[in-house]
Design a protein around this motif. Structure first.
Motif, short mmCIF file in Angstrom:
data_model
loop_
_atom_site.label_atom_id
_atom_site.label_comp_id
_atom_site.label_asym_id
_atom_site.label_seq_id
_atom_site.Cartn_x
_atom_site.Cartn_y
_atom_site.Cartn_z
N SER A 153 36.37 42.48 26.06
CA SER A 153 36.75 41.44 25.22
C SER A 153 36.05 41.96 23.66
O SER A 153 36.95 42.19 22.80
CB SER A 153 36.02 40.08 25.41
OG SER A 153 34.92 39.92 25.77
N LEU B 123 37.88 45.32 32.14
CA LEU B 123 38.08 44.27 31.27
C LEU B 123 37.12 44.43 30.01
O LEU B 123 36.03 44.66 30.24
CB LEU B 123 37.88 43.06 31.76
CG LEU B 123 39.14 42.64 32.91
CD1 LEU B 123 38.73 41.06 33.49
CD2 LEU B 123 40.35 42.31 32.09
N GLY C 197 39.44 32.69 27.42
CA GLY C 197 39.31 33.85 28.35
C GLY C 197 39.94 35.06 28.15
O GLY C 197 40.58 35.90 28.86
N GLY D 28 31.81 31.87 37.05
CA GLY D 28 32.19 32.87 36.01
C GLY D 28 32.76 32.46 34.79
O GLY D 28 32.46 31.19 34.51
N ARG D 29 33.24 33.18 33.96
CA ARG D 29 33.34 32.90 32.63
C ARG D 29 34.63 31.82 32.43
O ARG D 29 34.75 31.18 31.35
CB ARG D 29 33.34 33.90 31.60
CG ARG D 29 34.71 34.89 32.04
CD ARG D 29 34.52 36.22 31.09
NE ARG D 29 33.67 37.15 31.55
CZ ARG D 29 32.93 37.97 31.08
NH1 ARG D 29 32.63 37.91 29.56
NH2 ARG D 29 32.10 38.84 31.23
N ASP E 7 45.38 38.72 34.03
CA ASP E 7 44.71 40.00 34.73
C ASP E 7 44.67 39.81 36.35
O ASP E 7 45.04 40.52 37.18
CB ASP E 7 43.26 40.55 34.30
CG ASP E 7 42.37 39.48 34.62
OD1 ASP E 7 42.51 38.57 34.11
OD2 ASP E 7 41.42 39.72 35.12
N LEU E 8 44.11 38.60 36.67
CA LEU E 8 43.92 38.36 38.14
C LEU E 8 45.36 37.86 38.87
O LEU E 8 45.59 38.38 40.05
CB LEU E 8 42.90 37.11 38.50
CG LEU E 8 41.56 37.61 37.89
CD1 LEU E 8 40.69 36.42 37.95
CD2 LEU E 8 41.07 38.57 38.65
P1 AMP Z 1 34.33 36.21 35.80
O1 AMP Z 1 34.52 35.38 36.87
O2 AMP Z 1 33.20 35.82 35.01
O3 AMP Z 1 34.08 37.45 36.39
O4 AMP Z 1 35.45 36.31 35.00
C1 AMP Z 1 36.85 36.62 35.48
C2 AMP Z 1 37.95 36.47 34.28
O5 AMP Z 1 37.56 35.95 33.30
C3 AMP Z 1 38.68 37.77 34.29
O6 AMP Z 1 39.57 38.25 35.13
C4 AMP Z 1 39.51 37.56 32.82
O7 AMP Z 1 40.58 36.85 33.36
C5 AMP Z 1 38.37 36.86 32.18
N1 AMP Z 1 37.57 37.17 31.22
C6 AMP Z 1 37.83 36.99 29.89
N2 AMP Z 1 36.93 37.94 29.17
C7 AMP Z 1 36.26 38.91 29.85
C8 AMP Z 1 35.29 39.89 30.03
N3 AMP Z 1 34.95 40.22 28.64
N4 AMP Z 1 35.15 40.65 30.85
C9 AMP Z 1 35.60 39.99 32.20
N5 AMP Z 1 36.27 39.06 32.39
C10 AMP Z 1 36.83 38.52 31.30
#
Ligand code: AMP
Length: 282
Positions: A161, A159, A91, A13-14, A73-74
């Motif tokens: 951005s 979510l 993030g 993830g990001r 958020d998590l």
């Molecule tokens: P992921 O594992 O890629 O689904 O991302 C998990 C976390 O990345 C989210 O719970 C947020 O804390 C953070 N995040 C930052 N920007 C975004 C975005 N545009 N959309 C979703 N998650 C984001």
């Protein structure tokens, strides 16, 4: 013998890449392969546990890890009451309420009596309950943005951005529930080793917002320039050979550099250098 510190790190993830980059910038030497669940740090008594970002709060709360990197958020969604040691400045996003472009709903209050699809049911329920607004929360694991098209909800909480995903899906934002960014959480069982890791990580986060500025100036310009760049305590001023010029060094906010450079030149500054700082412990 010292006790191994375990840090829970996003495995995909990001948040994964910036979290790994941050730990390496903080001085931890390790190689993160895509598949490894656990990686030993070469130069410190630390194990990195690569886990799902949403599992980090739970694993830290349970004591499986001493520290963890996750999103605001998590952490809120997990319900775990963990100390946030540091905000990590990546993030960044917001948990926002959105509705289809053609919807008559225009504000958070308009959601009264409506259905809201979200992958953040706990935060969403608490947010509306706190405001005394009665809503039906439809929990979804993903693809929240298509929920209104499918007719399962009147609006969503998701979510955001840049907002481009909402736009592509014909949705518009009507309110923010929570601002989020990556954070370092602890299980509250702090010890010297945990504190040292938090300090090292914090030093990288702090350094990224700063720049090291060096310039030469005639002696008579020193006071004017020192007032422009006071630095952490006071600028370093060193005489140059010849006796008419000196070198001035200071630490400045990265955001101020753009405005400072012309003013320093105007005040007599020459040979101005702006350098990145890797770590900063004030
Ligand atoms: P992921 O594992 O890629 O689904 O991302 C998990 C976390 O990345 C989210 O719970 C947020 O804390 C953070 N995040 C930052 N920007 C975004 C975005 N545009 N959309 C979703 N998650 C984001």
């Amino acid at each position: 013998m010292s006790e191994t510190v375990r840090i829970a790190v996003p495995n995909k993830g990001r948040l994964r890449a910036p979290a790994i980059e941050l730990l390496q910038a903080a001085g931890l030497s390790f190689e993160a392969t895509d598949r490894a669940l656990s990686v030993r740090v070469n130069n410190a008594d630390i194990d990195l546990l690569f886990v799902r970002t949403e599992d980090v709060p739970e694993l830290v709360a349970d004591g499986v890890a001493d520290l963890g990197i996750t999103g605001v958020d998590l952490l809120a969604e997990s319900g775990a009451d963990l100390p946030v040691l540091l905000e990590l400045s990546f993030g960044r996003c917001r948990l926002a309420a959105a509705v289809p472009n053609g919807s008559e709903l225009d504000s958070i209050e308009d959601f009264a009596g409506k259905r809201i699809a979200t992958a953040h049911p706990r935060v969403t329920s608490r947010f509306f309950a706190d405001k005394g607004i009665d809503v039906t929360v439809v929990p979804l694991r993903g693809s929240v943005e298509v929920a209104t098209k499918l007719g399962v909800a009147d609006g969503i909480v998701d979510l955001v951005s840049t907002g481009s995903t909402l736009r592509v899906n014909g949705l518009r934002e009507v309110g923010t529930l929570l601002e989020s960014q990556a954070i370092l959480v602890s299980g509250g069982r702090g010890n010297g080793a945990v504190d040292r890791i938090a300090t090292a990580i914090g030093s990288v986060v702090a350094a990224r917002r700063k720049r090291y500025l060096l310039l030469n100036a005639p002696l008579e310009a020193v006071d004017t320039i020192a007032a422009l760049i006071p630095g952490l305590t006071a600028p370093t001023v060193m005489p140059l050979a010849g006796g008419e010029m000196c070198a001035i060094h200071s630490v400045v906010d990265a955001d101020d550099v753009w405005h400072l450079l012309p003013r320093l030149e105007e005040a007599g500054g020459q040979g101005i250098l702006v350098l990145p700082i890797e770590q900063l412990i004030p």
